[in-house]
Design a protein around this motif. Structure first.
Motif, short mmCIF file in Angstrom:
data_model
loop_
_atom_site.label_atom_id
_atom_site.label_comp_id
_atom_site.label_asym_id
_atom_site.label_seq_id
_atom_site.Cartn_x
_atom_site.Cartn_y
_atom_site.Cartn_z
N ALA A 28 0.88 -1.37 -0.28
CA ALA A 28 -0.02 -0.11 -0.02
C ALA A 28 0.91 1.28 0.10
O ALA A 28 2.10 1.20 0.55
N VAL A 50 0.90 5.49 0.83
CA VAL A 50 0.24 6.83 1.40
C VAL A 50 0.00 7.80 0.32
O VAL A 50 1.08 8.48 0.01
N GLY A 69 -3.27 11.70 2.70
CA GLY A 69 -3.09 11.00 4.04
C GLY A 69 -4.00 9.75 3.65
O GLY A 69 -3.82 8.59 4.60
N ARG A 70 -4.63 9.52 2.77
CA ARG A 70 -5.43 8.36 2.39
C ARG A 70 -4.58 7.21 2.10
O ARG A 70 -3.40 7.52 1.69
N VAL A 71 -4.94 6.07 2.22
CA VAL A 71 -4.06 4.78 1.90
C VAL A 71 -4.54 4.26 0.75
O VAL A 71 -5.79 4.11 0.48
N LEU A 74 -4.19 0.90 -2.03
CA LEU A 74 -3.96 -0.19 -2.05
C LEU A 74 -3.15 -0.50 -3.62
O LEU A 74 -3.33 -0.06 -4.54
#
Lengths: 641, 135
Positions: A481, A483, A487-489, A491
């Motif tokens: 994954a 970032v 700030g979202r992750v 996949l």
């Protein structure tokens, strides 16, 4: 005796230690009530690997013990179980093997007396200890380099987040903008330098190979030579130590199964001595490492089976399949390619095999240059971003017309009816239905291609790859994954897995009616090929017809003489005729004075914006990796769609 | 019961995790679902640059609960993950009399103010999140 460099030996020792540790753990697990056959297979493969590597670097004691363990496990594999009282002796044999490896590793490496010392410019022969001069090279714990790379990766992301936050506020402030740009360039340089610290040339693991190939052939009553081409190709240290073993497998297989005995070769008009090639080269964002032989190739029956069941690599990798009868010290017993494929895929790579009966076999390992940073295309489905490694992405398309074959949705792309899937369904996620004419990504390997539809294509990003962590390590289908700057992750999907899965869930797309209205035509003008291609992809995926031009002059030619356009999207700085000159020329032409023109540029300079507005530009778009949706919205507004 | 415990609430029920296994408590953020992961796994989230799995503790225990407000980051050996809970109540010691609790994810239960508090078996919960079937 050829010198095997210390580094190769260290790698062999470290790998043997890893394998032995797993063998021990798996032997102990056999004493529990776990599934026996998988554990036996795993121990067998590890013993096979240790034995092969030991034989390769000339550790004969270790190779002999490894072979004993392998033989016993092969028997167990045939029986499907192992007697409990054998675990003890096998654990003891594992200890013996570990000691043998350490002992043979510690033994001094025989040096060829007449070996020429390394040349060092015009200063005459360099002293032997020169390479250990602490001022010339510095030994650093790879863990420290990894921590540094991780920190640099985070700093790059931090800078992007910062740019995201302050970019709008400092628009027009050339001084601040310039410093932001400078910071980004410096960080990129730093990141490259640290990645460079992790890479080594392929030749750092291949020194022992030519001799080993010759010895293996002699042991089998054959003749073979190995040529290494592209040994200077750089690879991440982790990948390099990961592929040394698979490459040994492949060389051994080529000698054992590929190269024919000299008499047979001469009968078919080939030179008595077989030729193996180990080739490495950079291919786009990947490194291809190939092992090729000019031997007998696989049988036509196998090729026919491969044509039916997908790829030759899959057919050959089916565990337990053997192509040779003898079981000599060096014969790969069919576990070879299975282990190679598993290993290479765990590094984020893939394996391809080509073979021509009678003429030879080529196995290609396609590997990422580094494991640390990966270039991905971000696609959104049900609000979630997913990253697809760019090397696997062939094209971005718009599913404007879907067909179906044997009740499976298909998309006809370049004359081929490819399986069409909904990304969410492919992953097993529930998501609202796709819109009509969704964008889709064509993923391709040498043997297969699939089309995967999503809600939006967000563009390409460079992500620092993070592991999903121990809790989720067992979930198949992800390389890790990353970032994002908000700030979202995201996949990162494993394209090999997506290529293997059966198509799923795009039947609604297949039913979608194509729109009757002709697609608006956009001319993309930019001097950079990559930018033209990217913009073309984005626009075509959104349903536009796209033409491109390299500079203003070519663009003007197309505007004046080509089919009628709905919009011109132009870069500012270009050779021959720049964006502003093109804009003026369009506004000065009676027939085209009202043709919408949008200027796209990387500089958020107020000066540029003012000049663009004065020149009569309809829109001014700042190139930013993340505003492709804004780009499409602006274009939609301009063409009145 | 020796040592301190972090007490949490899920719906009308109370649970506790030993502080020895608790790394930190974070507020609920954007969680990215991971299709294909075990039931009860919400997904992954970004904990200061580290990618960490988030577990729906209520779903793991089969307890009706409101939306989570906090994520308790727990660890067991090499593994760590976040447990999403409706509320974190307090941190403190628990009374000594431990009753067995008949649930694979609980190592026992104690009574606090006549309410049962389940003591979380972190190894079992993290194991289930990995897709292991607990005994």
């Amino acid at each position: 005796m050829t010198e095997i460099d210390r580094e190769t030996l260290e790698i062999a020792r470290d790998e043997a230690a890893d394998c032995l540790q797993r063998i021990e753990a798996n032997l102990l697990a056999l004493e529990g009530d776990g599934e026996q056959t998988e554990l036996i297979d795993a121990i067998f493969r590890d013993a096979h690997s240790v034995k092969g590597a030991a034989a390769m670097v000339g550790w004969s004691d270790a190779a002999a013990i490894g072979r004993e363990i392998e033989d016993e496990l092969e028997q167990a594999r045939a029986n499907g179980s192992i007697a409990a009282e054998r675990i003890g002796p096998l654990l003891k044999a594992t200890d013996d093997l570990r000691r043998a490896v350490e002992k043979e590793f510690a033994a001094p490496v025989p040096q060829e007396p007449e070996a020429p010392p390394a040349a060092s410019g015009n200063g005459g022969p360099a002293p032997q200890e020169a390479q250990h001069d602490p001022q010339r090279s510095l030994r650093v714990d790879p863990g420290k380099v990894d921590r540094m790379l991780d920190a640099v990766g985070e700093t790059v992301l931090h800078h992007r987040r910062l740019e995201h936050i302050v970019g709008e506020r400092i628009a027009g402030d050339d001084l601040a903008g310039g410093e932001m740009d400078r910071g980004e360039r410096l960080l990129e340089e730093l990141q490259e330098a640290v990645i460079g610290m992790r890479t080594l040339p392929l030749s750092s693991v291949t020194a022992a190979f030519p001799r080993a190939v010759r010895d293996m052939a002699t042991a089998e009553g054959k003749q073979a030579e190995l040529a290494i081409i592209g040994g200077e190709t750089q690879l991440d240290r982790a990948i390099l130590s990961g592929i040394a073993d698979p490459v040994v497998h492949l060389l051994r297989n080529a000698v054992a199964h590929g190269i024919e005995p000299p008499e047979d070769r001469e009968r078919t008009g080939k030179p008595a001595r077989g030729r193996l090639e180990l080739r490495a080269e950079q291919r786009g964002g990947l490194v291809a490492v190939e092992v090729a032989d000019d031997g007998r190739g696989v049988s036509p029956e196998l090729l026919a089976r491969a044509a039916e069941h997908g790829s030759l690599a899959d057919v050959l990798a089916t565990a337990g399949m053997s192509t040779a009868v003898e079981v000599g010290e060096l014969a790969g017993r069919g576990v070879g390619l299975d282990a190679v494929k598993t290993h290479v895929e765990s590094l984020g790579g893939s394996v391809e095999v080509r073979s021509e009966p009678g003429a030879g076999t080529t196995v290609t390992l396609l590997l990422p240059v580094t494991l640390a940073v990966i270039n991905v295309l971000l696609c959104e489905r049900d609000g979630q971003p997913y990253g697809l490694p760019v090397p696997a992405v062939q094209e971005i398309v718009s599913v404007d017309r879907a067909a179906s074959l044997a009740a499976q949705p298909r998309f006809v792309h370049r004359g081929e009816a490819l399986p069409l899937s909904d990304l969410a369904a492919l992953l097993g996620a529930s998501a609202p239905e796709l819109a009509a004419r969704p964008p889709a990504v064509v993923l391709a390997s040498a043997t297969r291609a699939v089309v995967v539809a999503c809600d939006r294509v967000l563009g390409d990003r460079e992500l620092v790859v993070k592991s999903l962590g121990g809790v989720l390590a067992g979930v198949a289908g992800y390389l890790g994954a990353g970032v994002l700057e908000d700030g979202r992750v995201a996949l990162i999907l494993d394209p090999n897995r997506l290529l293997e899965l059966p198509a799923a869930g795009a039947s609604e797309v297949a039913a979608a009616e194509p729109e009757a209205r002709p697609a608006p035509r956009v001319l993309v003008v930019d001097d950079q090929f990559s930018v033209r291609q990217l913009q073309r992809s984005i626009l075509e995926a959104a349903g536009y017809q796209v033409d491109t031009a390299k500079h203003g002059r070519e663009a003007l030619q197309k505007i004046l003489t080509g089919p009628e356009l709905d919009l011109v999207l132009t870069d500012m700085q270009m050779p021959e005729m720049d964006g502003l000159e093109l804009l003026r020329a369009i506004r000065d032409d009676e027939q085209h004075e009202s043709l919408p023109v949008a200027i796209v540029t990387s500089k958020a300079s107020e000066d540029d914006r003012r000049r663009g507005a004065e020149g009569g530009a309809d829109a001014y778009i700042v190139k930013q990796e993340f505003n492709q949706q804004a780009l499409l919205e602006t274009i939609e507004r301009l063409v009145g769609r | 019961m020796s040592g301190d415990y972090v007490r949490v609430r899920l719906g009308g029920e109370h649970y506790a995790a030993s502080v020895a296994g608790v790394r930190e408590i974070s507020s609920v953020v954007d969680v990215t679902p991971v299709p294909g992961s075990a039931p009860g796994v919400l997904g992954v989230w970004n904990l200061r640059g580290d990618v960490v799995a988030a577990i729906d503790l209520a779903a793991m225990l089969g307890v009706p609960s409101g939306p989570p407000s906090r994520i308790v980051v727990v660890e067991d050996g090499e593994l760590h993950a976040g447990l999403a809970v409706e509320e974190v109540l307090d941190v403190g010691p628990l009374p000594g009399a431990v009753e067995p609790a008949e649930h694979p994810h609980l190592s026992g239960s104690v009574l606090v103010d006549r309410d049962p508090v389940g003591i979380l078996d972190l190894a079992s919960i993290l194991g289930a999140a990995r897709g292991e079937v607990s005994a």
